[in-house]
Motif scaffolding. Sequence first.
Motif, PDB file in Angstrom:
ATOM      1  N   GLU A  95      41.545  33.966  30.505  1.00 28.75           N
ATOM      2  CA  GLU A  95      40.151  33.528  30.521  1.00 28.75           C
ATOM      3  C   GLU A  95      39.314  34.390  31.451  1.00 28.75           C
ATOM      4  O   GLU A  95      38.110  34.469  31.318  1.00 28.75           O
ATOM      5  CB  GLU A  95      40.073  32.067  30.961  1.00 28.75           C
ATOM      6  CG  GLU A  95      40.687  31.131  29.944  1.00 28.75           C
ATOM      7  CD  GLU A  95      40.567  29.685  30.382  1.00 28.75           C
ATOM      8  OE1 GLU A  95      39.818  29.411  31.331  1.00 28.75           O
ATOM      9  OE2 GLU A  95      41.220  28.849  29.766  1.00 28.75           O
ATOM     10  N   ARG A  96      39.963  35.018  32.417  1.00 33.61           N
ATOM     11  CA  ARG A  96      39.253  35.876  33.356  1.00 33.61           C
ATOM     12  C   ARG A  96      39.115  37.276  32.770  1.00 33.61           C
ATOM     13  O   ARG A  96      40.068  37.815  32.231  1.00 33.61           O
ATOM     14  CB  ARG A  96      40.018  36.007  34.658  1.00 33.61           C
ATOM     15  CG  ARG A  96      39.982  34.803  35.517  1.00 33.61           C
ATOM     16  CD  ARG A  96      40.739  35.139  36.760  1.00 33.61           C
ATOM     17  NE  ARG A  96      40.463  34.180  37.804  1.00 33.61           N
ATOM     18  CZ  ARG A  96      41.039  34.201  38.976  1.00 33.61           C
ATOM     19  NH1 ARG A  96      41.925  35.123  39.251  1.00 33.61           N
ATOM     20  NH2 ARG A  96      40.750  33.303  39.884  1.00 33.61           N
ATOM     21  N   PRO A  97      37.957  37.868  32.942  1.00 37.28           N
ATOM     22  CA  PRO A  97      37.843  39.272  32.512  1.00 37.28           C
ATOM     23  C   PRO A  97      38.598  40.155  33.493  1.00 37.28           C
ATOM     24  O   PRO A  97      38.860  39.784  34.625  1.00 37.28           O
ATOM     25  CB  PRO A  97      36.343  39.543  32.561  1.00 37.28           C
ATOM     26  CG  PRO A  97      35.807  38.533  33.516  1.00 37.28           C
ATOM     27  CD  PRO A  97      36.705  37.328  33.410  1.00 37.28           C
ATOM     28  N   GLU A  98      38.960  41.327  33.060  1.00 33.23           N
ATOM     29  CA  GLU A  98      39.651  42.277  33.926  1.00 33.23           C
ATOM     30  C   GLU A  98      38.747  42.636  35.101  1.00 33.23           C
ATOM     31  O   GLU A  98      37.545  42.805  34.939  1.00 33.23           O
ATOM     32  CB  GLU A  98      39.993  43.544  33.140  1.00 33.23           C
ATOM     33  CG  GLU A  98      41.077  43.340  32.128  1.00 33.23           C
ATOM     34  CD  GLU A  98      42.403  42.985  32.773  1.00 33.23           C
ATOM     35  OE1 GLU A  98      42.733  43.576  33.818  1.00 33.23           O
ATOM     36  OE2 GLU A  98      43.084  42.103  32.249  1.00 33.23           O
ATOM     37  N   PRO A  99      39.309  42.718  36.325  1.00 35.99           N
ATOM     38  CA  PRO A  99      38.470  43.066  37.481  1.00 35.99           C
ATOM     39  C   PRO A  99      37.960  44.494  37.364  1.00 35.99           C
ATOM     40  O   PRO A  99      38.660  45.376  36.873  1.00 35.99           O
ATOM     41  CB  PRO A  99      39.415  42.920  38.670  1.00 35.99           C
ATOM     42  CG  PRO A  99      40.775  43.045  38.090  1.00 35.99           C
ATOM     43  CD  PRO A  99      40.697  42.533  36.681  1.00 35.99           C
ATOM     44  N   GLU A 100      36.738  44.652  37.825  1.00 35.90           N
ATOM     45  CA  GLU A 100      36.151  45.991  37.812  1.00 35.90           C
ATOM     46  C   GLU A 100      36.802  46.817  38.910  1.00 35.90           C
ATOM     47  O   GLU A 100      37.121  46.304  39.969  1.00 35.90           O
ATOM     48  CB  GLU A 100      34.648  45.905  38.066  1.00 35.90           C
ATOM     49  CG  GLU A 100      33.903  45.155  36.991  1.00 35.90           C
ATOM     50  CD  GLU A 100      32.420  45.061  37.329  1.00 35.90           C
ATOM     51  OE1 GLU A 100      31.957  45.880  38.151  1.00 35.90           O
ATOM     52  OE2 GLU A 100      31.768  44.188  36.786  1.00 35.90           O
TER      53      GLU A 100
END
Length: 61
Positions: A3-8
Amino acid sequence: MSERPEPETAVTTEGERARPRRDMEERLPPSLWIRLLVYVVVGHLLGGFLYLLFEVGSRAQ
């Protein structure tokens, strides 16, 4: 699927990948650690002083 986007990730000047930004956001700044330590120490000193006052007051009766 997460559910979390990949960290920048930040890119350095040489084009290397640095640590993800999320690591930076999860860490507390050193000034906040010092303030937290001071609050804990002062809170315990105040609590100990109040405890001492109640102990001395109960023995005076």
